[in-house]
Design an enzyme around this catalytic site. Structure first.
Site, PDB file in Angstrom:
ATOM      1  N   HIS A 220       0.879  -1.186   0.000  1.00 49.24           N
ATOM      2  CA  HIS A 220       0.000   0.000   0.000  1.00 49.24           C
ATOM      3  C   HIS A 220       0.915   1.235   0.000  1.00 49.24           C
ATOM      4  O   HIS A 220       1.806   1.335  -0.841  1.00 49.24           O
ATOM      5  CB  HIS A 220      -0.926  -0.118   1.222  1.00 49.24           C
ATOM      6  CG  HIS A 220      -2.067   0.846   1.287  1.00 49.24           C
ATOM      7  ND1 HIS A 220      -2.459   1.645   0.247  1.00 49.24           N
ATOM      8  CD2 HIS A 220      -2.933   1.137   2.315  1.00 49.24           C
ATOM      9  CE1 HIS A 220      -3.496   2.374   0.611  1.00 49.24           C
ATOM     10  NE2 HIS A 220      -3.806   2.096   1.870  1.00 49.24           N
ATOM     11  N   HIS A 259      -2.058  -2.082  -9.492  1.00 53.54           N
ATOM     12  CA  HIS A 259      -3.092  -1.534  -8.610  1.00 53.54           C
ATOM     13  C   HIS A 259      -4.304  -2.441  -8.664  1.00 53.54           C
ATOM     14  O   HIS A 259      -4.615  -2.987  -9.720  1.00 53.54           O
ATOM     15  CB  HIS A 259      -3.482  -0.121  -9.067  1.00 53.54           C
ATOM     16  CG  HIS A 259      -4.137   0.673  -8.006  1.00 53.54           C
ATOM     17  ND1 HIS A 259      -5.474   0.532  -7.720  1.00 53.54           N
ATOM     18  CD2 HIS A 259      -3.643   1.582  -7.147  1.00 53.54           C
ATOM     19  CE1 HIS A 259      -5.768   1.353  -6.715  1.00 53.54           C
ATOM     20  NE2 HIS A 259      -4.675   1.997  -6.340  1.00 53.54           N
ATOM     21  N   ASP A 313       2.490   5.837  -6.133  1.00 44.18           N
ATOM     22  CA  ASP A 313       3.746   5.792  -5.387  1.00 44.18           C
ATOM     23  C   ASP A 313       4.983   5.890  -6.275  1.00 44.18           C
ATOM     24  O   ASP A 313       6.065   6.189  -5.777  1.00 44.18           O
ATOM     25  CB  ASP A 313       3.815   4.498  -4.562  1.00 44.18           C
ATOM     26  CG  ASP A 313       2.819   4.513  -3.424  1.00 44.18           C
ATOM     27  OD1 ASP A 313       2.716   5.565  -2.773  1.00 44.18           O
ATOM     28  OD2 ASP A 313       2.149   3.500  -3.204  1.00 44.18           O
TER      29      ASP A 313
HETATM   30  N1  ACO Z   1       5.364  -5.905 -10.444  1.00 42.91           N
HETATM   31  C1  ACO Z   1       5.317  -7.059 -11.128  1.00 42.91           C
HETATM   32  N2  ACO Z   1       4.218  -7.800 -11.271  1.00 42.91           N
HETATM   33  C2  ACO Z   1       3.093  -7.345 -10.706  1.00 42.91           C
HETATM   34  C3  ACO Z   1       3.057  -6.143 -10.000  1.00 42.91           C
HETATM   35  C4  ACO Z   1       4.242  -5.413  -9.878  1.00 42.91           C
HETATM   36  N3  ACO Z   1       4.279  -4.270  -9.200  1.00 42.91           N
HETATM   37  N4  ACO Z   1       1.815  -5.949  -9.541  1.00 42.91           N
HETATM   38  C5  ACO Z   1       1.092  -6.975  -9.931  1.00 42.91           C
HETATM   39  N5  ACO Z   1       1.855  -7.842 -10.649  1.00 42.91           N
HETATM   40  C6  ACO Z   1       1.428  -9.104 -11.253  1.00 42.91           C
HETATM   41  C7  ACO Z   1       1.410 -10.204 -10.210  1.00 42.91           C
HETATM   42  O1  ACO Z   1       2.652 -10.849 -10.102  1.00 42.91           O
HETATM   43  C8  ACO Z   1       0.319 -11.090 -10.733  1.00 42.91           C
HETATM   44  O2  ACO Z   1       0.839 -11.824 -11.827  1.00 42.91           O
HETATM   45  P1  ACO Z   1       0.349 -13.335 -12.148  1.00 42.91           P
HETATM   46  O3  ACO Z   1      -1.108 -13.191 -12.438  1.00 42.91           O
HETATM   47  O4  ACO Z   1       1.183 -13.722 -13.293  1.00 42.91           O
HETATM   48  O5  ACO Z   1       0.611 -14.093 -10.874  1.00 42.91           O
HETATM   49  C9  ACO Z   1      -0.705 -10.109 -11.318  1.00 42.91           C
HETATM   50  O6  ACO Z   1       0.069  -8.949 -11.674  1.00 42.91           O
HETATM   51  C10 ACO Z   1      -1.783  -9.692 -10.323  1.00 42.91           C
HETATM   52  O7  ACO Z   1      -1.145  -9.203  -9.134  1.00 42.91           O
HETATM   53  P2  ACO Z   1      -1.792  -9.240  -7.701  1.00 42.91           P
HETATM   54  O8  ACO Z   1      -0.735  -8.910  -6.717  1.00 42.91           O
HETATM   55  O9  ACO Z   1      -2.560 -10.497  -7.493  1.00 42.91           O
HETATM   56  O10 ACO Z   1      -2.864  -8.084  -7.856  1.00 42.91           O
HETATM   57  P3  ACO Z   1      -3.532  -7.284  -6.682  1.00 42.91           P
HETATM   58  O11 ACO Z   1      -4.716  -6.602  -7.240  1.00 42.91           O
HETATM   59  O12 ACO Z   1      -3.745  -8.125  -5.477  1.00 42.91           O
HETATM   60  O13 ACO Z   1      -2.340  -6.288  -6.341  1.00 42.91           O
HETATM   61  C11 ACO Z   1      -0.961  -4.565  -5.730  1.00 42.91           C
HETATM   62  C12 ACO Z   1      -2.317  -4.950  -6.325  1.00 42.91           C
HETATM   63  C13 ACO Z   1      -0.867  -5.156  -4.331  1.00 42.91           C
HETATM   64  C14 ACO Z   1      -0.910  -3.062  -5.635  1.00 42.91           C
HETATM   65  C15 ACO Z   1       0.185  -5.107  -6.625  1.00 42.91           C
HETATM   66  O14 ACO Z   1       0.079  -4.543  -7.912  1.00 42.91           O
HETATM   67  C16 ACO Z   1       1.552  -4.822  -6.029  1.00 42.91           C
HETATM   68  O15 ACO Z   1       2.014  -5.572  -5.160  1.00 42.91           O
HETATM   69  N6  ACO Z   1       2.241  -3.717  -6.476  1.00 42.91           N
HETATM   70  C17 ACO Z   1       3.517  -3.366  -5.922  1.00 42.91           C
HETATM   71  C18 ACO Z   1       3.337  -2.594  -4.606  1.00 42.91           C
HETATM   72  C19 ACO Z   1       2.762  -1.225  -4.831  1.00 42.91           C
HETATM   73  O16 ACO Z   1       3.228  -0.446  -5.657  1.00 42.91           O
HETATM   74  N7  ACO Z   1       1.755  -0.895  -4.014  1.00 42.91           N
HETATM   75  C20 ACO Z   1       1.122   0.424  -4.039  1.00 42.91           C
HETATM   76  C21 ACO Z   1      -0.253   0.356  -4.624  1.00 42.91           C
HETATM   77  S1  ACO Z   1      -0.986   1.975  -4.709  1.00 42.91           S
HETATM   78  C22 ACO Z   1      -1.379   2.298  -3.120  1.00 42.91           C
HETATM   79  O17 ACO Z   1      -1.717   1.435  -2.343  1.00 42.91           O
HETATM   80  C23 ACO Z   1      -1.317   3.663  -2.671  1.00 42.91           C
END
Ligand code: ACO
Length: 376
Positions: A220, A259, A313
């Protein structure tokens, strides 16, 4: 029982008039006003008024709101003493969470959440937040505290208290824009945490303490610190390709991308990118911006087809660095602004409260015989 949704994805659990998000088109509005309009024309204070009142203020309403908020810049002596008692090596997010929780100890009526009382407490907590963060940072650096200057706006006064000198107009405005962009974002994890807590008719301090705890997580708001760590690990623009590809091959997340709601570029990232580029040029940080931009290009090529784009972010890290903020203050900056959003959501929740209590799908065994301890 409705369908199971892991992580509550797609579940609608409340109504709000505060922010609207179209994740497919990359749209964000606060009370119907596109975020780009607000970031170019409004101030953080006016934006908070908008979120709390669902309309822009008149001139005199804004003056009154500013006056009340500025009066809350000053901390009671009890809080100053508590800041001085904190370990200097603590992370500022842990310090902020502890201090916001401690504000309840000075409140003679901490459990009162009647709407007009909650509004008043919200102004006080929002006004205190920059001072808590700036003072903790000065405490750990062994520096005297700088008294707030109530002639200055929220963003400008924070940088003044942090650094001991007034920021340039450009820096103050850039930081004000960051505050506007971070103020609210629908039913995100920390807002949900705050609403869950207040829905038990608990108090504002507990709700905000929980929200700060949620925000600091690297999935987050803590991601902005993670982005800066990554930028520091990548020595030069040329190293970005191998770094990012290595992470993607190992299935590591690239901080600042992806996201739950946006499957297009987060509009806040678009605004922050412009800000980061300009500030990087102005402050001799062009290499840092170039690294960020290169990462975005690689991610666009590799994962945009999966709907993974920069989120709020990503470019906020470069922006905050250019403003002169230390890495571990990045997430507290997010919290400082988001207190505005969280408080608005607490007001909304209590206007029409219903306890949050979802269900879990039980996947364990049934009718299991109890085994006495000497037979296990
Ligand atoms: N880098 C690489 N791959 C990613 C990323 C990333 N930042 N984000 C998602 N993916 C991929 C996952 O590996 C997954 O791939 P798969 O289907 O092949 O396994 C797919 O995209 C879905 O990802 P999830 O994590 O299941 O999606 P979710 O909706 O739960 O996640 C989240 C959202 C937690 C923000 C995720 O994108 C992430 O971890 N990002 C990095 C951390 C980040 O930047 N957080 C800030 C978000 S904005 C905020 O909260 C203010």
């Amino acid at each position: 029982m409705s369908d199971y949704s892991k992580g509550l994805e797609g579940v609608v659990a409340a109504e709000t008039e505060m922010s609207f998000i179209d994740g497919q088109k990359g749209v964000l509005e606060y009370v119907g006003i596109p975020i780009g309009e607000l970031s170019s024309k409004s101030t953080f204070e006016e934006t908070v008024f908008l979120l709390w009142n669902k309309r822009l203020p008149t001139k005199s309403e804004l003056e009154t709101f500013n006056k009340d908020l500025r009066a809350a810049y000053t901390l009671p002596q009890t809080m100053i003493d508590r800041i001085k008692a904190l370990p200097k090596e603590a992370h500022p997010m842990h310090a902020l969470r502890t201090l916001v929780s401690a504000l309840a100890l000075d409140d003679k009526d901490p459990n009162n959440i009647e709407l007009d009382v909650l509004r008043h407490k919200s102004v006080t907590i929002l006004g205190h937040a920059p001072t808590l963060i700036a003072y903790f940072d000065r405490h750990r650096r062994g520096l005297d505290f700088i008294k707030p200057d109530t002639s200055l706006g929220f963003a400008q006064n924070f940088l003044y208290m942090l650094n001991g000198e007034k920021p340039t107009e450009t820096m103050a405005r850039a930081f004000d824009i960051c505050m506007i962009l971070h103020a609210d974002h629908g039913f995100n994890n920390s807002t949900f945490a705050a609403k869950v807590i207040i829905s038990t008719l608990s108090d504002v301090y507990s709700a905000l303490t929980g929200a700060i705890g949620s925000l600091r997580g690297p999935l987050h708001g803590g991601a902005n610190e993670g982005v800066m760590v990554m930028l520091n690990e990548i020595g030069s623009v040329d190293e970005a390709e191998a770094y990012v590809m290595g992470k993607l091959e190992r299935k590591d997340k690239i901080m600042g991308f992806g996201h739950r709601v946006y499957k297009a570029k987060d509009p806040r990232a678009t605004d922050l990118q412009k800000l980061a580029k300009q500030l990087a040029e102005d402050t001799g940080n062009s290499e840092l911006y170039a690294k960020s931009h290169r990462i975005e290009e690689i991610m666009e090529r590799e994962v945009a087809s999966k709907g993974i784009y920069p989120n709020v972010d990503f470019y906020s890290a470069t922006t905050y660095h250019c403003i002169g903020l230390k890495l571990d203050l990045f997430t507290p900056m997010f919290a400082m602004s988001r207190i505005g959003g969280w408080c608005g959501h607490l007001l909304e929740q209590l206007e029409d409260n219903r306890l949050f209590r979802p269900a879990a799908k039980y996947v364990g065994p049934h009718e299991v015989a109890y085994t006495p301890i000497d037979q296990r």
